[in-house]
Design an enzyme around this catalytic site. Structure first.
Site, PDB file in Angstrom:
ATOM      1  N   GLN A 267       0.829  -1.198   0.000  1.00 56.33           N
ATOM      2  CA  GLN A 267       0.000   0.000   0.000  1.00 56.33           C
ATOM      3  C   GLN A 267       0.869   1.256   0.000  1.00 56.33           C
ATOM      4  O   GLN A 267       0.539   2.253  -0.634  1.00 56.33           O
ATOM      5  CB  GLN A 267      -0.940  -0.030   1.211  1.00 56.33           C
ATOM      6  CG  GLN A 267      -2.033   0.984   1.184  1.00 56.33           C
ATOM      7  CD  GLN A 267      -2.909   0.884  -0.055  1.00 56.33           C
ATOM      8  OE1 GLN A 267      -3.115  -0.184  -0.621  1.00 56.33           O
ATOM      9  NE2 GLN A 267      -3.395   2.006  -0.515  1.00 56.33           N
ATOM     10  N   HIS A 270       1.923   3.013  -3.363  1.00 52.03           N
ATOM     11  CA  HIS A 270       0.979   3.716  -4.236  1.00 52.03           C
ATOM     12  C   HIS A 270       1.360   5.166  -4.458  1.00 52.03           C
ATOM     13  O   HIS A 270       1.340   5.647  -5.583  1.00 52.03           O
ATOM     14  CB  HIS A 270      -0.444   3.615  -3.704  1.00 52.03           C
ATOM     15  CG  HIS A 270      -1.162   2.411  -4.235  1.00 52.03           C
ATOM     16  ND1 HIS A 270      -1.432   2.246  -5.565  1.00 52.03           N
ATOM     17  CD2 HIS A 270      -1.621   1.300  -3.620  1.00 52.03           C
ATOM     18  CE1 HIS A 270      -2.032   1.075  -5.757  1.00 52.03           C
ATOM     19  NE2 HIS A 270      -2.156   0.483  -4.584  1.00 52.03           N
ATOM     20  N   GLU A 336      -9.349   2.276   4.909  1.00 50.46           N
ATOM     21  CA  GLU A 336      -9.824   1.829   3.596  1.00 50.46           C
ATOM     22  C   GLU A 336      -9.682   0.300   3.502  1.00 50.46           C
ATOM     23  O   GLU A 336     -10.605  -0.397   3.119  1.00 50.46           O
ATOM     24  CB  GLU A 336      -8.985   2.514   2.515  1.00 50.46           C
ATOM     25  CG  GLU A 336      -9.359   2.121   1.100  1.00 50.46           C
ATOM     26  CD  GLU A 336      -8.378   2.647   0.070  1.00 50.46           C
ATOM     27  OE1 GLU A 336      -7.287   3.119   0.433  1.00 50.46           O
ATOM     28  OE2 GLU A 336      -8.694   2.557  -1.129  1.00 50.46           O
ATOM     29  N   ASP A 370      -7.016  -6.099  -4.577  1.00 46.21           N
ATOM     30  CA  ASP A 370      -6.715  -5.004  -5.503  1.00 46.21           C
ATOM     31  C   ASP A 370      -6.917  -5.440  -6.948  1.00 46.21           C
ATOM     32  O   ASP A 370      -7.241  -4.616  -7.810  1.00 46.21           O
ATOM     33  CB  ASP A 370      -5.255  -4.551  -5.334  1.00 46.21           C
ATOM     34  CG  ASP A 370      -5.077  -3.600  -4.159  1.00 46.21           C
ATOM     35  OD1 ASP A 370      -6.085  -3.174  -3.577  1.00 46.21           O
ATOM     36  OD2 ASP A 370      -3.911  -3.275  -3.839  1.00 46.21           O
ATOM     37  N   HIS A 429     -54.054  17.426   0.071  1.00 45.25           N
ATOM     38  CA  HIS A 429     -53.658  16.037   0.337  1.00 45.25           C
ATOM     39  C   HIS A 429     -54.847  15.255   0.918  1.00 45.25           C
ATOM     40  O   HIS A 429     -55.145  14.149   0.508  1.00 45.25           O
ATOM     41  CB  HIS A 429     -52.498  15.977   1.348  1.00 45.25           C
ATOM     42  CG  HIS A 429     -51.174  16.384   0.792  1.00 45.25           C
ATOM     43  ND1 HIS A 429     -50.909  17.637   0.353  1.00 45.25           N
ATOM     44  CD2 HIS A 429     -50.029  15.664   0.613  1.00 45.25           C
ATOM     45  CE1 HIS A 429     -49.656  17.705  -0.071  1.00 45.25           C
ATOM     46  NE2 HIS A 429     -49.101  16.517   0.072  1.00 45.25           N
TER      47      HIS A 429
HETATM   48  N1  HSO Z   1      -4.844  -0.395  -3.535  1.00 43.90           N
HETATM   49  C1  HSO Z   1      -5.486   0.503  -4.468  1.00 43.90           C
HETATM   50  C2  HSO Z   1      -5.984  -0.133  -5.708  1.00 43.90           C
HETATM   51  C3  HSO Z   1      -4.958  -0.668  -6.636  1.00 43.90           C
HETATM   52  N2  HSO Z   1      -3.902  -1.421  -6.277  1.00 43.90           N
HETATM   53  C4  HSO Z   1      -4.893  -0.574  -7.986  1.00 43.90           C
HETATM   54  C5  HSO Z   1      -3.234  -1.764  -7.348  1.00 43.90           C
HETATM   55  N3  HSO Z   1      -3.831  -1.246  -8.402  1.00 43.90           N
HETATM   56  C6  HSO Z   1      -6.717   1.112  -3.795  1.00 43.90           C
HETATM   57  O1  HSO Z   1      -6.412   1.656  -2.590  1.00 43.90           O
HETATM   58 ZN    ZN Z   2      -3.078  -1.347  -4.332  1.00 41.39          ZN
END
Ligand code: HSO
Ligand code: ZN
Length: 440
Positions: A267, A270, A336, A370, A429
């Protein structure tokens, strides 16, 4: 402060016994988003697209994406470059699983008699025209096209418009085009950012106007979605507000430290703002040290270590004395994604009150959700898991109610309706009932 190269990549680490209530609350806070500054940038972009349509899209795409478009839209059928066989099969597998899970979410109509002769029903209908936004940026995201397109297709939306920024050479990733084909998209808008959102909200010469816009995006995309949703003239809705991606892992002494570290990193890679949290239940110092060592070692082998050097120092681990406290913290944080790597993960699921999606047990890594297991990865972030659900089939539907009263049904309900109409002083009414029952 990002971790400089050569320094250990580590999270801040806390023990709840050394923290005050205020300090714990502080940890629950997400980074502040400077909404006003973003609005000042986004609003003029939206106005420009509203006013100048395609030519504005071309100008903005040239400015922000450094791509000069001949046309803004690709319309189905798409020409799909040949995909690697394994990639194609993987997309197909993901498609099938996600489709199965979202088909199972279709609901049968409900019909009940609330009292004799008074029948109430509810049935669903697709939102006709939907816009799905697939971010570009640092990664190509065919998985997001699947996560948004499949429920739209399953719900029966008649027009699916997919928007995504073009690559530097003006192309759309073949994997995304293949997904556009699978989900039977009507068209692909080759634009990103606020300009793409505005194009779908208002329509242009070539971009179809849609009724709802869904999908993740950066702060500009999110801000644009919020603005168009509030413009009654746009007549468009959105899925949910969004912030940076996040994950919370609850781990006890039965966890596999290398797995925990790998999840946190999946995570954290990202984006620089991604936040990951490790909630430990009675983890010994040795176990904490092992997870921390794994985190650093694995991080340094990743191509996206540069991003992780930003996100991991913003993240933290916190130790609790028991599962109840750990769950309470998690519910207050409303992550999330929530991963449970504990001795009896199933027993914790009933205690989950706020989370976008839950991953139960040490083999259930977030990556599976995911991409391919079936659940949706478009989930509420920033604490919005308190009151929003992730994207699902009903995100692409309306629920319509209906009723039918028989003569006898009207008779039995008439006194209550006429009385309440009188209480509200709404005589017309009352009269609509009276005119029908007076002769009986
Ligand atoms: N973890 C992401 C979604 C995603 N992961 C897309 C890999 N590709 C949503 O928080
Ligand atoms: Zn992801």
């Amino acid at each position: 402060v990002p971790t400089p190269e050569g320094m250990k990549i580590e999270m801040r680490s806390f023990d709840k016994n050394n923290l005050s209530k205020e300090e714990i609350n502080q940890l629950l806070q997400r980074p502040i988003i400077k909404a006003d500054e973003i609005i000042d940038i986004v609003k003029p972009i939206i106005d420009q697209v509203k006013l100048h349509g395609d030519s504005a899209i071309k100008e903005l795409t040239s400015k922000f994406d450094k791509v000069d478009l001949d046309s803004v839209v690709l319309t189905a059928p798409f020409t799909i470059p040949k995909l690697n066989e394994n990639v194609k099969n993987s997309i197909d597998l993901a498609y099938n699983n996600i489709r199965k899970f979202h088909e199972a979410q279709l609901t049968d109509p409900i019909t009940i008699e609330t009292m004799p002769g008074v029948t109430c029903s509810r049935f669903s209908r697709p939102i006709e025209r939907v816009g799905i936004y697939v971010p570009g940026g640092t990664a190509v995201l065919p998985s997001t096209a699947l996560m948004l397109g499949i429920p739209a297709q399953v719900a029966g939306c008649s027009k699916i418009v997919l928007a995504t920024p073009p690559a530097k050479d003006g192309s759309i990733a073949p994997e995304v085009l293949y997904v556009a084909h699978l989900i039977q998209a009507h068209s692909v808008v080759m634009a990103g950012g606020a300009q793409a959102i505005a194009a779908m909200a208002y329509g242009t010469e070539t971009v179809s106007k849609v009724d709802k816009i869904l999908g993740p995006g950066n702060q500009f995309v999110t801000c644009a979605k919020m603005i168009v949703q509030n413009d009654i003239m746009a007549m468009v809705s959105i899925d949910m507000p969004a912030g940076p991606s996040e994950l919370l892992v609850i781990a006890d002494m039965t966890c596999e430290p290398s797995y925990v570290a790998s999840d946190l990193l999946s995570q954290a890679e990202h984006g620089p703002d991604s936040q990951v949290v490790l909630v430990g239940v009675n983890l010994t110092n040795e176990m904490q040290a092992e997870i921390s060592k794994q985190l650093d070692e694995q991080a340094n082998k990743l191509p996206r270590v540069g991003i992780i050097r930003h996100s991991i120092p913003k993240s933290f681990s916190i130790q609790f004395d028991n599962y109840e406290e750990a769950m309470e913290f998690s519910n207050n944080y409303a992550p999330e994604h929530l991963i449970l790597q504990t001795a009896e993960p199933d027993s914790l699921v009933p205690k989950v009150l706020n989370a976008g999606s839950v991953f139960v047990g040490k083999y259930s890594c977030e990556s599976c959700g995911d991409y391919a297991s079936g659940t949706n990865h478009t989930l509420p972030t920033y604490g919005f898991a308190r009151m929003y659900s992730g994207v699902n089939t009903s995100s692409f539907q309306k629920h319509i109610t209906s009723q039918k009263l028989s003569k006898e049904g009207l008779q039995s309900i008439s006194n209550a309706v006429m009385t309440l109409a009188e209480v509200e002083g709404l005589d017309a009414h009352r009269n609509a009932v009276y005119i029908r029952v007076k002769d009986n």
